[in-house]
Design a protein around this motif. Structure first.
Motif, PDB file in Angstrom:
ATOM      1  N   GLU A  75       0.682  -1.330  -0.131  1.00 60.14           N
ATOM      2  CA  GLU A  75       0.185   0.303  -0.053  1.00 60.14           C
ATOM      3  C   GLU A  75       1.029   1.057  -0.126  1.00 60.14           C
ATOM      4  O   GLU A  75       2.035   0.755   1.126  1.00 60.14           O
ATOM      5  N   ASP A  81      -6.898   5.531  -0.807  1.00 65.08           N
ATOM      6  CA  ASP A  81      -7.827   6.012  -0.705  1.00 65.08           C
ATOM      7  C   ASP A  81      -8.294   7.375  -1.115  1.00 65.08           C
ATOM      8  O   ASP A  81      -9.317   7.595  -1.350  1.00 65.08           O
ATOM      9  N   ALA A 473     -15.481   4.416  12.634  1.00 61.03           N
ATOM     10  CA  ALA A 473     -14.587   3.737  11.692  1.00 61.03           C
ATOM     11  C   ALA A 473     -14.286   2.105  11.121  1.00 61.03           C
ATOM     12  O   ALA A 473     -14.373   1.524  10.961  1.00 61.03           O
ATOM     13  N   GLU A 474     -14.484   2.134  12.899  1.00 64.27           N
ATOM     14  CA  GLU A 474     -15.223   0.000  13.167  1.00 64.27           C
ATOM     15  C   GLU A 474     -16.458  -0.174  11.977  1.00 64.27           C
ATOM     16  O   GLU A 474     -15.762  -1.286  11.661  1.00 64.27           O
ATOM     17  N   THR A 478     -12.431   1.113   8.754  1.00 63.32           N
ATOM     18  CA  THR A 478     -11.083   2.136   8.544  1.00 63.32           C
ATOM     19  C   THR A 478     -10.624   2.216   9.953  1.00 63.32           C
ATOM     20  O   THR A 478     -11.082   1.807  10.531  1.00 63.32           O
ATOM     21  N   THR A 479      -9.879   3.706   9.689  1.00 63.14           N
ATOM     22  CA  THR A 479      -8.797   3.715  10.589  1.00 63.14           C
ATOM     23  C   THR A 479      -9.607   5.319  10.708  1.00 63.14           C
ATOM     24  O   THR A 479     -10.325   6.381  10.126  1.00 63.14           O
ATOM     25  N   THR A 482      -8.305   8.122   8.642  1.00 61.69           N
ATOM     26  CA  THR A 482      -8.777   7.860   7.549  1.00 61.69           C
ATOM     27  C   THR A 482     -10.282   8.856   7.553  1.00 61.69           C
ATOM     28  O   THR A 482     -10.489   9.471   6.888  1.00 61.69           O
ATOM     29  N   LEU A 483     -11.181   7.827   8.217  1.00 61.92           N
ATOM     30  CA  LEU A 483     -12.409   8.766   8.508  1.00 61.92           C
ATOM     31  C   LEU A 483     -12.488  10.139   8.347  1.00 61.92           C
ATOM     32  O   LEU A 483     -13.256  11.289   8.186  1.00 61.92           O
ATOM     33  N   THR A 486     -10.954  11.707   5.605  1.00 62.76           N
ATOM     34  CA  THR A 486     -12.117  12.106   4.254  1.00 62.76           C
ATOM     35  C   THR A 486     -13.231  12.701   4.536  1.00 62.76           C
ATOM     36  O   THR A 486     -13.910  13.621   3.470  1.00 62.76           O
ATOM     37  N   SER A 500      -2.661   7.017   9.566  1.00 66.21           N
ATOM     38  CA  SER A 500      -2.200   5.586   9.829  1.00 66.21           C
ATOM     39  C   SER A 500      -1.427   4.606   8.434  1.00 66.21           C
ATOM     40  O   SER A 500       0.003   4.150   8.118  1.00 66.21           O
TER      41      SER A 500
END
Length: 541
Positions: A75, A81, A473-474, A478-479, A482-483, A486, A500
């Motif tokens: 990654e 993403d 997030a869970e 995702t983490t 990341t949430l 975004t 992360s």
């Protein structure tokens, strides 16, 4: 297939006969011959669907299960993403048909200076333009002296001679032209006071290509590992995953401005050995990415001694060596530190250092210019590295030229010297102001903690997440950061990289942002980040 046809035909005739015997006149009943044609058409449709299904069922030779699993696993968060989502939003904005609350994007996810407004340095572009042009249209054109300064024309002639007169469209030597590599060797001698040999220098497509080559040599099998800083630039974890190697993380000390200490290095190495990992190399990123620290001379000396003591190949990622903003800091190369400790003279260190035209004050990312210097390597291994370089024939010639111009600019007394130095100073002073602005403003946001950026191009704030962000997030798989990234993107158009993506550190969340856009843009950016954070916390409290 024929059986199906006859069955359908029989049913058609049976219906027709029974209806006729009953004396029922069906206006919609087709002529028997027409019925047969209809049935044939239906059968053909069924057969075509069957053939299509069979084609779809044919197993592909190359699938996610049969492909190289290292590639599947790797990654690269800097283009991950969140950035993909940003590209989709940008397409919406360009179309003019959208319901976003903003009308433009602000990409602070990647160190790509020209893409966010930094102007190219004039003199290198003049030389490169003349090098690209045929002689009669460039250096020998009667009007050349009216369009270009004399020192740019002189240097363009030198460049053409270094390329053996065949121009920029031909392959060069796989390590790069000897003249350009000598320019780099002279630069290294001036920087470190230590002689460099052009034969030990490989010109590469940015620093990334050199890093890839060295890691491919180090990872002999799946037990081999490399020590990397946590947090780290994700090219290292991605490339190690690609080659099937092991990550051996050593943690930087955030509370001490991301410094490192030998005790942590010893702990990490011992833990890796206990897990059966054959630790082969050590990565040092100085100045830091994503962390922005500039390591002291003492710390760099500690690292080279640690590598020499444990027989580790040292990969010195030094692409931000010109990006120093704190007046109390100075860049110390690993080569200089190793020399002062006598490790090079005693042949006790294996060191490879990387530099690039993408960073510093040039910011010429698209040229893909860079180099690596090998120090203390086994000559036989160096020959195999040459084979790797030969696989790609050569690095980009425009990148090679730009690298030569980076390490050897206009000299004192040359016509362009003062203007060239003034342009570089202007960029550096602006970066200093932006580094201070962004670090200070982010650190002032409740729930944020941001160490000052002493160098490089990034701030890496820690963000305290509200409880609801963890649950959401869970649920989304995702983490939390990341949430967060975004949400920031969709609310403001600001694109950052979740923390992360640089290596997960337990209990730490946040993001990395550059401070490369213009100063007024960064002022606007920090205000929007603050406003978003308040809304995010209220939403997920």
């Amino acid at each position: 297939m024929m059986t199906l046809l006859f069955v359908l035909l029989g049913l058609g005739f049976l219906v027709s006969t029974k209806a006729s015997k009953a004396g029922v006149i069906q206006k919609n009943l087709a002529h028997p011959l027409e019925e047969i044609k209809n049935v044939q058409r239906n059968v053909n449709v069924i057969l075509k669907k069957r053939k299509k299904t069979k084609r779809l069922e044919k197993k592909k030779s190359l699938t996610e299960d049969t492909m190289m699993q290292g590639l599947r696993k790797m990654e690269y968060a800097v283009r991950g993403d969140v950035v993909i989502a940003a590209n989709d939003i940008e397409d919406d904005l360009k179309s003019g048909k959208h319901n976003h609350s903003f009308d433009r994007m602000l990409y602070t996810n990647i160190g790509n200076p020209h893409s966010v407004g930094q102007k190219p340095l004039t003199w290198p572009r003049q030389v490169l333009a003349l090098a690209d042009l045929p002689n009669e249209m460039g250096i020998d054109h009667p009007a050349a002296s009216h369009l270009f300064p004399p020192d740019a024309i002189r240097r363009a002639r030198e460049v053409k001679e270094a390329l053996n007169g065949v121009g920029t469209g031909a392959y060069s030597h796989s390590q790069g032209p000897q003249k350009f590599r000598q320019d780099i060797a002279d630069f290294l001698l001036k920087r470190d006071g230590v002689p460099a040999v052009f034969k030990d220098i490989f010109m590469t497509n940015g620093a990334s290509a050199g890093i890839n080559m060295i890691l491919s040599c180090l990872i002999a099998d799946s037990t081999c590992g490399v020590m990397i800083p946590m947090p780290q630039y994700p090219i290292y974890t991605a490339t190690l995953d690609y080659f099937g190697g092991q990550h051996v993380g050593y943690y930087l000390d955030e509370e001490n401005n991301w410094d490192l200490n030998v005790d942590e290095l010893e702990r990490s190495l011992a833990d890796a050995k206990q897990r059966g990992i054959n630790v082969r190399g050590f990565v040092l990123i100085n100045p830091g990415n994503p962390t922005g620290q500039v390591l002291s001379e003492k710390t760099v000396q500690d690292v080279v001694q640690f590598c020499a003591r444990n027989n580790l190949v040292l990969l010195a990622d030094e692409v931000y060596q010109d990006n120093i903003y704190d007046e109390n800091c100075a860049f110390t190369s690993c080569k200089k530190a190793a020399h002062h400790l006598g490790l090079i003279d005693r042949d006790e260190i294996e060191l490879v250092s990387f530099h690039s035209t993408s960073k510093g004050l040039m910011g010429e990312c698209g040229r893909r210019g860079g180099y690596m210097e090998l120090v203390g390597f086994d000559p036989n291994v160096q020959r195999h590295i040459y084979k790797l370089a030969s696989l790609n024939l050569c690095s980009t010639v425009s990148g090679q030229i730009m690298t030569s111009l980076m390490v050897k600019g206009p000299q004192p007394g040359d016509e362009s010297y003062e203007s060239h130095e003034a342009e570089k100073a202007s960029i550096l002073e602006s970066l200093k102001r932006r580094a201070k602005l962004v670090g200070t403003e982010l650190n002032a946001i409740p729930g944020f903690s941001c160490q000052p950026a002493q160098g490089s191009m990034y701030c890496f704030p820690r963000v305290t997440m509200p409880p609801g962000a963890f649950r959401t997030a869970e649920e989304l798989g995702t983490t939390p950061d990341t949430l967060y990234a975004t949400s920031l993107l969709k609310s403001t158009g600001i694109c950052v990289v979740p923390a992360s993506g640089f290596g997960k550190i337990k209990g730490r969340y946040g993001f990395r942002t550059t401070f490369l856009p213009p100063e007024e843009e960064m002022e606007r950016c920090t205000k929007m980040i603050k406003e978003h954070h308040e809304k995010f916390c209220n939403k997920y409290k």
